[in-house]
Design a protein around this motif. Sequence first.
Motif, short mmCIF file in Angstrom:
data_model
loop_
_atom_site.label_atom_id
_atom_site.label_comp_id
_atom_site.label_asym_id
_atom_site.label_seq_id
_atom_site.Cartn_x
_atom_site.Cartn_y
_atom_site.Cartn_z
N GLU A 25 0.82 -1.21 0.00
CA GLU A 25 0.00 0.00 0.00
C GLU A 25 0.86 1.26 0.00
O GLU A 25 0.44 2.30 0.53
CB GLU A 25 -0.93 0.03 1.24
CG GLU A 25 -1.82 -1.17 1.41
CD GLU A 25 -3.10 -1.12 0.58
OE1 GLU A 25 -3.20 -0.21 -0.28
OE2 GLU A 25 -3.96 -1.98 0.76
N ASP A 107 -6.63 1.81 2.49
CA ASP A 107 -6.94 2.29 1.14
C ASP A 107 -7.98 3.41 1.11
O ASP A 107 -8.51 3.73 0.04
CB ASP A 107 -7.41 1.11 0.27
CG ASP A 107 -8.58 0.37 0.90
OD1 ASP A 107 -9.09 0.85 1.92
OD2 ASP A 107 -8.96 -0.69 0.36
N PHE A 218 -7.94 -9.12 -2.18
CA PHE A 218 -8.68 -10.36 -1.96
C PHE A 218 -9.27 -10.90 -3.26
O PHE A 218 -10.18 -10.30 -3.83
CB PHE A 218 -9.76 -10.16 -0.91
CG PHE A 218 -9.20 -9.98 0.47
CD1 PHE A 218 -8.88 -11.09 1.24
CD2 PHE A 218 -8.93 -8.72 0.97
CE1 PHE A 218 -8.33 -10.93 2.50
CE2 PHE A 218 -8.37 -8.56 2.23
CZ PHE A 218 -8.08 -9.67 2.99
N1 UDP Z 1 -4.25 -6.50 3.70
C1 UDP Z 1 -3.29 -7.10 4.50
N2 UDP Z 1 -2.85 -8.37 4.18
C2 UDP Z 1 -3.35 -9.07 3.12
C3 UDP Z 1 -4.37 -8.46 2.35
C4 UDP Z 1 -4.80 -7.19 2.66
O1 UDP Z 1 -2.80 -6.49 5.45
O2 UDP Z 1 -2.92 -10.19 2.91
C5 UDP Z 1 -4.71 -5.13 4.04
C6 UDP Z 1 -4.71 -4.16 2.86
O3 UDP Z 1 -3.44 -3.58 2.71
C7 UDP Z 1 -5.77 -3.16 3.27
C8 UDP Z 1 -6.76 -4.01 4.04
O4 UDP Z 1 -6.06 -5.20 4.42
O5 UDP Z 1 -5.26 -2.14 4.12
C9 UDP Z 1 -7.99 -4.34 3.21
O6 UDP Z 1 -7.59 -4.94 2.00
P1 UDP Z 1 -8.33 -4.66 0.62
O7 UDP Z 1 -8.63 -3.20 0.46
O8 UDP Z 1 -7.51 -5.28 -0.45
O9 UDP Z 1 -9.66 -5.49 0.82
P2 UDP Z 1 -11.15 -5.11 0.36
O10 UDP Z 1 -11.36 -3.64 0.65
O11 UDP Z 1 -11.22 -5.41 -1.08
O12 UDP Z 1 -12.00 -6.00 1.20
#
Ligand code: UDP
Length: 338
Positions: A25, A107, A218
């Motif tokens: 990130e 994010d 994910f």
């Molecule tokens: N993240 C993490 N390890 C992982 C996958 C994701 O620490 O193996 C963190 C990622 O950097 C972010 C948060 O978990 O800060 C949420 O991830 P993401 O935005 O990809 O997930 P979504 O919003 O699609 O559910």
Amino acid sequence: MNASDGKLASGAQVELAVVVPVYNEAANIAPLLARLTPVLERVAATHRVVFINDGSRDSTMDAIHAANAADPRVAAVSFSRNFGKEIAIAAGLDNADADAVIIMDADLQHPPETIEAFAAKWREGYQNVYGVRTGRDTESAIRRMAAHRFYRVFATLGETELPEGAGDFRLLDRQCVLALRAMGERARFSKGLYAWIGFKSTGIPYVVEERASGESKFSYRKLTRFALDGLMSFSTMPLMVWTYIGTIISIFAILMAMRFLLETAIYGIDVPGFATIIVSVMFLGGVQLLSLGVLGEYIGRIFAEVKRRPLYLVGERVGLPDDPTCDPAPRSHARRVA
Ligand code: UDP
Ligand code: MG
């Protein structure tokens, strides 16, 4: 920055700590802090932002070092490899020494301004204040539908009530944090754990924003595994259900046997029935393999738990004391290796 900020770098206790798991990130660190820091300064006397670097392969750590140099209230725990978001959250709770801890994504999908409402509820006496996402418009229709189905299945099978739309974006007071730290399980389904611990809880609606930079980490495969982990760590129903299915099939088999017995007695031996035999053999074979598979899923998880490996390995700590002395009951399975 003032003198007291300097002191915080040594890991002193703060009023509010924000735990942010990060995996590749780099581009989001500075924009997040730019929006988050003013909010934290408004709602708390002292604060700290603890990034958990989950084995990023990009320049996330450089961005964190730069942020820490500019503001010692930015701290980090960096894993030796990618352990997954759930484990990163556990590490964040282990290392955030604060009256209340906020968990959020890096994010900017979790609007930092919502924290003001979280803190207000906390000061009213709520201990477990969770954000409830309104509108999942930022996600694909398939993912939205799958998420909805998951909540429905969980509600039917799970022994814990999971509020729909509540995720990791939340505020936990010290009592909740200590409760979560005490849970030694490796298959961590945080959403379930937050609900399981209870305490005085309330939800605050927030609107999910678009991801600021980069892509979701994910995949559907990862999400499926995650959903299975969640169901299996909060329900033994998939194990029990075979008792019922087995009973029904057995009763059916006894009835069939009685019918054949009568038929043979009345009409004599009848040769046809080949199709029935093939179909029932295949059906029973399938049912048995399926139930074995479910057993295997649970046994695999039991195996992972009994190995008692450390939950995570820390490679580097930034802006935090070398030993997690801030942790009154350090997890025996959290080990520092470098
Ligand atoms: N993240 C993490 N390890 C992982 C996958 C994701 O620490 O193996 C963190 C990622 O950097 C972010 C948060 O978990 O800060 C949420 O991830 P993401 O935005 O990809 O997930 P979504 O919003 O699609 O559910
Ligand atoms: Mg996201």
